[in-house]
Design a protein around this motif. Structure first.
Motif, PDB file in Angstrom:
ATOM      1  N   ALA A 231       2.057  15.786  17.009  1.00  0.00           N
ATOM      2  CA  ALA A 231       1.700  17.164  17.248  1.00  0.00           C
ATOM      3  C   ALA A 231       1.444  17.678  15.739  1.00  0.00           C
ATOM      4  CB  ALA A 231       2.740  17.736  17.980  1.00  0.00           C
ATOM      5  N   ALA A 232       2.221  17.346  14.677  1.00  0.00           N
ATOM      6  CA  ALA A 232       2.092  17.646  13.475  1.00  0.00           C
ATOM      7  C   ALA A 232       1.167  16.928  12.582  1.00  0.00           C
ATOM      8  CB  ALA A 232       3.548  17.468  12.750  1.00  0.00           C
ATOM      9  N   LEU A 233      -0.216  17.550  12.678  1.00  0.00           N
ATOM     10  CA  LEU A 233      -1.410  16.938  12.047  1.00  0.00           C
ATOM     11  C   LEU A 233      -1.969  17.542  10.658  1.00  0.00           C
ATOM     12  CD1 LEU A 233      -3.388  17.053  15.489  1.00  0.00           C
ATOM     13  CD2 LEU A 233      -2.314  15.108  14.618  1.00  0.00           C
ATOM     14  N   GLY A 234      -2.680  16.217   9.919  1.00  0.00           N
ATOM     15  CA  GLY A 234      -3.245  16.945   8.861  1.00  0.00           C
ATOM     16  C   GLY A 234      -2.443  17.129   7.865  1.00  0.00           C
ATOM     17  N   GLY A 235      -1.047  16.683   7.698  1.00  0.00           N
ATOM     18  CA  GLY A 235      -0.359  17.140   6.512  1.00  0.00           C
ATOM     19  C   GLY A 235      -0.296  16.052   5.488  1.00  0.00           C
ATOM     20  N   ALA A 240      -9.136  21.624   2.079  1.00  0.00           N
ATOM     21  CA  ALA A 240     -10.779  21.854   1.924  1.00  0.00           C
ATOM     22  C   ALA A 240     -10.925  23.233   2.118  1.00  0.00           C
ATOM     23  CB  ALA A 240     -11.664  20.862   2.505  1.00  0.00           C
ATOM     24  N   HIS A 241     -10.017  23.913   2.802  1.00  0.00           N
ATOM     25  CA  HIS A 241     -10.230  25.199   3.154  1.00  0.00           C
ATOM     26  C   HIS A 241      -8.958  26.141   2.741  1.00  0.00           C
ATOM     27  CE1 HIS A 241     -12.743  22.929   5.804  1.00  0.00           C
ATOM     28  NE2 HIS A 241     -13.686  23.843   5.581  1.00  0.00           N
ATOM     29  N   PRO A 242      -9.068  27.499   2.647  1.00  0.00           N
ATOM     30  CA  PRO A 242      -7.606  28.063   2.555  1.00  0.00           C
ATOM     31  C   PRO A 242      -6.608  27.975   3.715  1.00  0.00           C
ATOM     32  CG  PRO A 242      -9.482  29.430   1.818  1.00  0.00           C
ATOM     33  CD  PRO A 242     -10.003  28.235   2.448  1.00  0.00           C
ATOM     34  N   VAL A 243      -7.261  27.811   4.600  1.00  0.00           N
ATOM     35  CA  VAL A 243      -6.575  27.561   6.187  1.00  0.00           C
ATOM     36  C   VAL A 243      -7.223  26.559   7.005  1.00  0.00           C
ATOM     37  CG1 VAL A 243      -5.621  28.792   8.168  1.00  0.00           C
ATOM     38  CG2 VAL A 243      -5.692  30.021   6.201  1.00  0.00           C
ATOM     39  N   GLU A 244      -6.505  25.539   7.361  1.00  0.00           N
ATOM     40  CA  GLU A 244      -7.128  24.614   8.579  1.00  0.00           C
ATOM     41  C   GLU A 244      -5.975  24.467   9.652  1.00  0.00           C
ATOM     42  OE1 GLU A 244      -7.274  21.048   6.151  1.00  0.00           O
ATOM     43  OE2 GLU A 244      -9.164  21.775   4.955  1.00  0.00           O
ATOM     44  N   VAL A 245      -6.858  24.485  10.761  1.00  0.00           N
ATOM     45  CA  VAL A 245      -6.132  24.628  11.966  1.00  0.00           C
ATOM     46  C   VAL A 245      -6.544  23.045  12.579  1.00  0.00           C
ATOM     47  CG1 VAL A 245      -5.692  25.576  14.358  1.00  0.00           C
ATOM     48  CG2 VAL A 245      -6.307  26.797  12.251  1.00  0.00           C
ATOM     49  N   ASP A 246      -5.578  22.278  12.801  1.00  0.00           N
ATOM     50  CA  ASP A 246      -5.706  20.936  13.843  1.00  0.00           C
ATOM     51  C   ASP A 246      -4.932  21.149  14.829  1.00  0.00           C
ATOM     52  OD1 ASP A 246      -7.168  19.218  11.781  1.00  0.00           O
ATOM     53  OD2 ASP A 246      -5.314  19.832  10.451  1.00  0.00           O
ATOM     54  N   ALA A 247      -5.627  21.038  16.307  1.00  0.00           N
ATOM     55  CA  ALA A 247      -4.840  21.266  17.485  1.00  0.00           C
ATOM     56  C   ALA A 247      -5.092  20.048  18.383  1.00  0.00           C
ATOM     57  CB  ALA A 247      -5.726  22.499  18.105  1.00  0.00           C
ATOM     58  N   VAL A 248      -4.023  19.860  19.048  1.00  0.00           N
ATOM     59  CA  VAL A 248      -3.983  18.550  19.939  1.00  0.00           C
ATOM     60  C   VAL A 248      -3.255  18.974  21.277  1.00  0.00           C
ATOM     61  CG1 VAL A 248      -2.201  17.559  18.976  1.00  0.00           C
ATOM     62  CG2 VAL A 248      -3.500  16.187  20.237  1.00  0.00           C
ATOM     63  N   ALA A 249      -3.917  18.504  22.317  1.00  0.00           N
ATOM     64  CA  ALA A 249      -2.591  18.517  23.645  1.00  0.00           C
ATOM     65  C   ALA A 249      -2.172  17.470  23.858  1.00  0.00           C
ATOM     66  CB  ALA A 249      -3.700  19.135  24.602  1.00  0.00           C
ATOM     67  N   MET A 250      -0.740  17.396  24.164  1.00  0.00           N
ATOM     68  CA  MET A 250       0.107  16.214  24.271  1.00  0.00           C
ATOM     69  C   MET A 250       0.657  16.349  25.663  1.00  0.00           C
ATOM     70  SD  MET A 250      -0.284  14.526  21.428  1.00  0.00           S
ATOM     71  CE  MET A 250       0.915  13.293  21.661  1.00  0.00           C
ATOM     72  N   GLU A 251       0.752  15.327  26.278  1.00  0.00           N
ATOM     73  CA  GLU A 251       1.485  15.357  27.716  1.00  0.00           C
ATOM     74  C   GLU A 251       2.698  15.459  27.544  1.00  0.00           C
ATOM     75  OE1 GLU A 251      -0.076  15.920  30.626  1.00  0.00           O
ATOM     76  OE2 GLU A 251      -2.090  15.650  30.118  1.00  0.00           O
ATOM     77  N   GLY A 255       3.673  19.130  31.874  1.00  0.00           N
ATOM     78  CA  GLY A 255       1.944  19.026  31.684  1.00  0.00           C
ATOM     79  C   GLY A 255       1.632  18.853  30.437  1.00  0.00           C
ATOM     80  N   PRO A 256       0.393  19.169  29.934  1.00  0.00           N
ATOM     81  CA  PRO A 256      -0.162  19.316  28.670  1.00  0.00           C
ATOM     82  C   PRO A 256       0.484  20.482  27.931  1.00  0.00           C
ATOM     83  CG  PRO A 256      -1.845  19.872  30.198  1.00  0.00           C
ATOM     84  CD  PRO A 256      -0.647  19.504  31.013  1.00  0.00           C
ATOM     85  N   VAL A 257       0.744  20.088  26.668  1.00  0.00           N
ATOM     86  CA  VAL A 257       1.235  21.255  25.697  1.00  0.00           C
ATOM     87  C   VAL A 257       0.311  21.151  24.538  1.00  0.00           C
ATOM     88  CG1 VAL A 257       3.207  21.948  23.997  1.00  0.00           C
ATOM     89  CG2 VAL A 257       3.596  21.006  26.498  1.00  0.00           C
ATOM     90  N   LEU A 258      -0.046  22.480  24.144  1.00  0.00           N
ATOM     91  CA  LEU A 258      -1.074  22.514  22.889  1.00  0.00           C
ATOM     92  C   LEU A 258      -0.196  22.957  21.811  1.00  0.00           C
ATOM     93  CD1 LEU A 258      -4.066  22.541  22.182  1.00  0.00           C
ATOM     94  CD2 LEU A 258      -3.772  25.165  22.198  1.00  0.00           C
ATOM     95  N   HIS A 259      -0.361  21.970  20.908  1.00  0.00           N
ATOM     96  CA  HIS A 259       0.388  22.045  19.542  1.00  0.00           C
ATOM     97  C   HIS A 259      -0.796  22.233  18.613  1.00  0.00           C
ATOM     98  CE1 HIS A 259       4.069  20.137  21.431  1.00  0.00           C
ATOM     99  NE2 HIS A 259       3.190  19.421  21.741  1.00  0.00           N
ATOM    100  N   ALA A 260      -0.796  23.267  17.566  1.00  0.00           N
ATOM    101  CA  ALA A 260      -1.591  23.457  16.437  1.00  0.00           C
ATOM    102  C   ALA A 260      -0.605  23.166  15.142  1.00  0.00           C
ATOM    103  CB  ALA A 260      -2.300  24.684  16.647  1.00  0.00           C
ATOM    104  N   THR A 261      -1.296  22.602  14.306  1.00  0.00           N
ATOM    105  CA  THR A 261      -0.793  22.590  12.973  1.00  0.00           C
ATOM    106  C   THR A 261      -1.503  23.547  12.054  1.00  0.00           C
ATOM    107  OG1 THR A 261       0.008  20.262  13.161  1.00  0.00           O
ATOM    108  CG2 THR A 261      -0.138  21.119  10.787  1.00  0.00           C
ATOM    109  N   TRP A 262      -0.852  24.421  11.414  1.00  0.00           N
ATOM    110  CA  TRP A 262      -1.387  25.260  10.508  1.00  0.00           C
ATOM    111  C   TRP A 262      -1.095  25.007   9.096  1.00  0.00           C
ATOM    112  CZ3 TRP A 262      -4.434  29.998  11.891  1.00  0.00           C
ATOM    113  CH2 TRP A 262      -4.598  30.030  13.456  1.00  0.00           C
ATOM    114  N   SER A 263      -2.307  24.562   8.256  1.00  0.00           N
ATOM    115  CA  SER A 263      -2.050  24.200   6.820  1.00  0.00           C
ATOM    116  C   SER A 263      -2.563  25.108   6.087  1.00  0.00           C
ATOM    117  CB  SER A 263      -2.502  22.976   6.572  1.00  0.00           C
ATOM    118  OG  SER A 263      -2.101  21.795   7.447  1.00  0.00           O
TER     119      SER A 263
END
Length: 321
Positions: A231-235, A240-251, A255-263
């Motif tokens: 769930a912790a992506l992109g680290g 390449a941007h001031p803020v980057e959001v990498d989101a993924v839905a994990m079962e 049920g599915p849970v949406l995780h978003a890594t804000w870098s």
């Protein structure tokens, strides 16, 4: 693809307002500095909200998951800019005025320039191409200029009609992107005639990537399972941007849970600022899900390409059914 050049020029003609206290330096110079200024946090939505965002909400608006996630992001950034300027905290009252998509610059508007990462598996780029026997992604990235329009923030977060308006507007802006954006990279990097034209394009302040929905280890089959802390992506790379959001839905069991890594670049933004923006995005997504749970949804003009009709006319027709 050269016929798309005016379209991409219009999207990237004007620089986006800085997310932080100042405009970011060129991404290449930031990458050269290394990873010392990169910070990250992970946010999540519970299964009952995620399940709606992945299935019921896109179906209600006859769209895709990205339409929903990016609508929430566009609305959240617009609110967050105003709230940050006013010194308020989430999630106080705020309204923001919209601009016409791809209209007259950024001043006073609620638009945001986002680099969207895609899988790049677009078979129609090369006539007759068959990607069914290939594995992996041909990653593409393209800028989109998104504007959720003039909506009331409190109403949106409560699941009111403005939540539906935001999704419809952003859905239409995404549908205006030719070829799911793959032509931008061809023109920006591979075409010697158009490369210098787009080389000076305004950089996006945000990067966004939704990787999709991943099942449990058992559902993936023997030999396939998510890596630890998936769930912790992109680290592991420079920003390449001031803020980057990498989101993924994990079962999960529920049920599915949406995780978003804000870098983010800590030389431009504080953790409190990014946490406020991330919280606003989650609040907007909850509001959109609640709107559909209350019977919201509807068609947009791109759903009826054989007739010329405005969003207002479509809404009136649906109301009469």
């Amino acid at each position: 693809a050269e016929r798309e050049l005016p379209f991409w020029q219009a999207i990237t003609a004007s620089p986006a307002p800085a997310l932080g206290a100042r405009q970011a330096d060129d991404p290449r110079s930031r990458q050269a500095e290394g990873l010392h200024s990169r910070r990250s946090l992970v946010t999540s939505l519970p299964a009952e909200v995620t399940g709606a965002l992945l299935t019921g909400v896109p179906a209600a608006f006859h769209g895709r998951v990205n339409d929903v996630l990016l609508a929430g992001l566009a609305a959240a950034v617009a609110w967050w800019r105003g709230a940050s300027f006013a010194g308020t905290t989430p999630y106080g009252s705020a309204s923001f005025a919209g601009t016409t998509p791809y209209g007259n610059g950024w001043a006073g508007g609620s638009a945001v320039l986002v680099d969207v990462e895609g899988h790049g598996r677009e078979e129609d780029v090369v006539p007759g191409a068959d990607l069914s026997r290939t594995v992996g992604w041909f990653t593409s990235m393209y800028p989109v200029r998104l504007d959720a329009g003039a909506v009331d923030w409190d109403q949106l977060c409560a699941g009111g009609p403005d939540a539906g308006l935001a999704v419809k507007r952003v859905k239409e802006q995404l549908r205006a992107i030719p070829g799911h954006g793959i032509g931008f990279g061809l023109l920006r990097y591979l075409n010697p005639r158009t490369r210098p034209v787009l080389a000076g394009a305004a950089p996006a302040q945000l990067g966004f990537n939704y990787l999709g929905r991943f099942g449990s280890a058992g559902a993936l089959g023997a030999g396939w399972e998510p890596v630890p802390d998936a769930a912790a992506l992109g680290g592991g790379s420079a920003l390449a941007h001031p803020v980057e959001v990498d989101a993924v839905a994990m079962e999960s069991a529920a049920g599915p849970v949406l995780h978003a890594t804000w870098s983010w670049d800590s030389s431009l933004l504080s953790e409190d600022q990014v946490a406020s923006l991330a919280g606003a995005w989650l609040a907007a997504l909850r509001g959109i899900a609640a709107h559909v749970g209350g019977g919201g949804g509807g068609w947009t003009p791109s759903d009826v390409p054989l007739v010329r009709v405005s969003q207002e006319e479509l809404d009136e027709l649906e109301a009469d059914l």
